[in-house]
Design a protein around this motif. Structure first.
Motif, PDB file in Angstrom:
ATOM      1  N   GLU A  82      90.896 -13.312   6.505  1.00  0.00           N
ATOM      2  CA  GLU A  82      91.063 -12.799   7.973  1.00  0.00           C
ATOM      3  C   GLU A  82      91.067 -13.674   8.806  1.00  0.00           C
ATOM      4  O   GLU A  82      92.280 -12.667   9.676  1.00  0.00           O
ATOM      5  CB  GLU A  82      89.727 -12.314   8.134  1.00  0.00           C
ATOM      6  N   ASP A  83      90.582 -14.608   9.603  1.00  0.00           N
ATOM      7  CA  ASP A  83      90.792 -14.829  10.701  1.00  0.00           C
ATOM      8  C   ASP A  83      92.496 -16.228  10.470  1.00  0.00           C
ATOM      9  O   ASP A  83      93.329 -16.348  11.783  1.00  0.00           O
ATOM     10  CB  ASP A  83      90.202 -17.017   9.956  1.00  0.00           C
ATOM     11  N   TRP A  85      94.853 -13.648  10.400  1.00  0.00           N
ATOM     12  CA  TRP A  85      95.799 -12.374  10.140  1.00  0.00           C
ATOM     13  C   TRP A  85      96.561 -12.367  11.650  1.00  0.00           C
ATOM     14  O   TRP A  85      95.619 -12.540  12.448  1.00  0.00           O
ATOM     15  CB  TRP A  85      94.473 -11.261  10.163  1.00  0.00           C
ATOM     16  N   GLU A  86      97.701 -12.064  11.678  1.00  0.00           N
ATOM     17  CA  GLU A  86      98.163 -11.754  12.880  1.00  0.00           C
ATOM     18  C   GLU A  86      97.860  -9.894  12.850  1.00  0.00           C
ATOM     19  O   GLU A  86      97.828  -9.407  12.121  1.00  0.00           O
ATOM     20  CB  GLU A  86      99.657 -11.741  12.669  1.00  0.00           C
ATOM     21  N   ASP A  87      98.013 -10.136  14.391  1.00  0.00           N
ATOM     22  CA  ASP A  87      97.526  -8.987  14.810  1.00  0.00           C
ATOM     23  C   ASP A  87      98.482  -7.501  14.297  1.00  0.00           C
ATOM     24  O   ASP A  87      98.156  -6.088  14.067  1.00  0.00           O
ATOM     25  CB  ASP A  87      97.667  -8.573  15.870  1.00  0.00           C
ATOM     26  N   ASP A  88      99.154  -7.990  14.165  1.00  0.00           N
ATOM     27  CA  ASP A  88     100.373  -6.514  13.502  1.00  0.00           C
ATOM     28  C   ASP A  88     100.187  -6.574  11.650  1.00  0.00           C
ATOM     29  O   ASP A  88     100.682  -5.311  11.437  1.00  0.00           O
ATOM     30  CB  ASP A  88     102.045  -6.925  13.635  1.00  0.00           C
ATOM     31  N   GLU A  89      99.309  -7.696  11.763  1.00  0.00           N
ATOM     32  CA  GLU A  89      99.345  -6.814  10.050  1.00  0.00           C
ATOM     33  C   GLU A  89      97.943  -6.521   9.733  1.00  0.00           C
ATOM     34  O   GLU A  89      97.844  -5.976   8.354  1.00  0.00           O
ATOM     35  CB  GLU A  89      98.311  -9.100   9.435  1.00  0.00           C
ATOM     36  N   ILE A  90      97.225  -6.573  10.620  1.00  0.00           N
ATOM     37  CA  ILE A  90      95.698  -5.971  10.207  1.00  0.00           C
ATOM     38  C   ILE A  90      95.982  -4.417   9.528  1.00  0.00           C
ATOM     39  O   ILE A  90      95.553  -4.048   8.427  1.00  0.00           O
ATOM     40  CB  ILE A  90      94.874  -5.869  11.834  1.00  0.00           C
ATOM     41  N   GLU A  91      96.008  -3.037   9.562  1.00  0.00           N
ATOM     42  CA  GLU A  91      96.694  -2.017   9.871  1.00  0.00           C
ATOM     43  C   GLU A  91      97.040  -2.236   8.081  1.00  0.00           C
ATOM     44  O   GLU A  91      96.881  -2.047   7.025  1.00  0.00           O
ATOM     45  CB  GLU A  91      97.498  -1.142  10.050  1.00  0.00           C
TER      46      GLU A  91
END
Length: 109
Positions: A82-83, A85-91
């Motif tokens: 989790e730490d 993850w890029e912002d665009d990968e969360i979904e």
């Protein structure tokens, strides 16, 4: 279904036959010409939100197909922590985890 050349297998071109059938049946019972409007949990959604929701439901149900078990397992094993993850990968990562949880629940029935 695929090996027997069933009507359902022919309709879905041997791809995730039962999973496609169940998703289709669910949406037809809710939205189809003979659908039951009292079942329509989507009626107050904006069209764009409904389409996203329908796509999500379809993807996670198709992900329960046992022919994809090891592929799904490898994807989950190789997900970043989790730490990382890029912002665009969360979904995308969330969808993969959700789909795998549904797959696990399907196996355990």
């Amino acid at each position: 279904q695929t090996n027997t050349y069933s009507e359902t297998a022919l309709i879905y071109n041997d791809n995730h036959v039962l999973e496609n059938y169940h998703v289709s049946l669910a949406f037809r019972q809710i939205l189809g010409k003979d659908g039951n409007p009292t079942l329509n949990i989507f009626k107050k959604m904006r069209q764009n939100d409904f389409m996203k929701c329908k796509k999500l439901i379809t993807e996670v149900v198709l992900g329960t197909d046992m022919t994809q078990h090891f592929q799904k397992l490898n994807i989950v094993k190789n997900l970043p922590m989790e730490d990382e993850w890029e912002d665009d990968e969360i979904e995308s990562v969330s969808l993969q985890v959700l789909a795998f949880f549904l797959h696990i629940a399907d196996i355990s029935n």
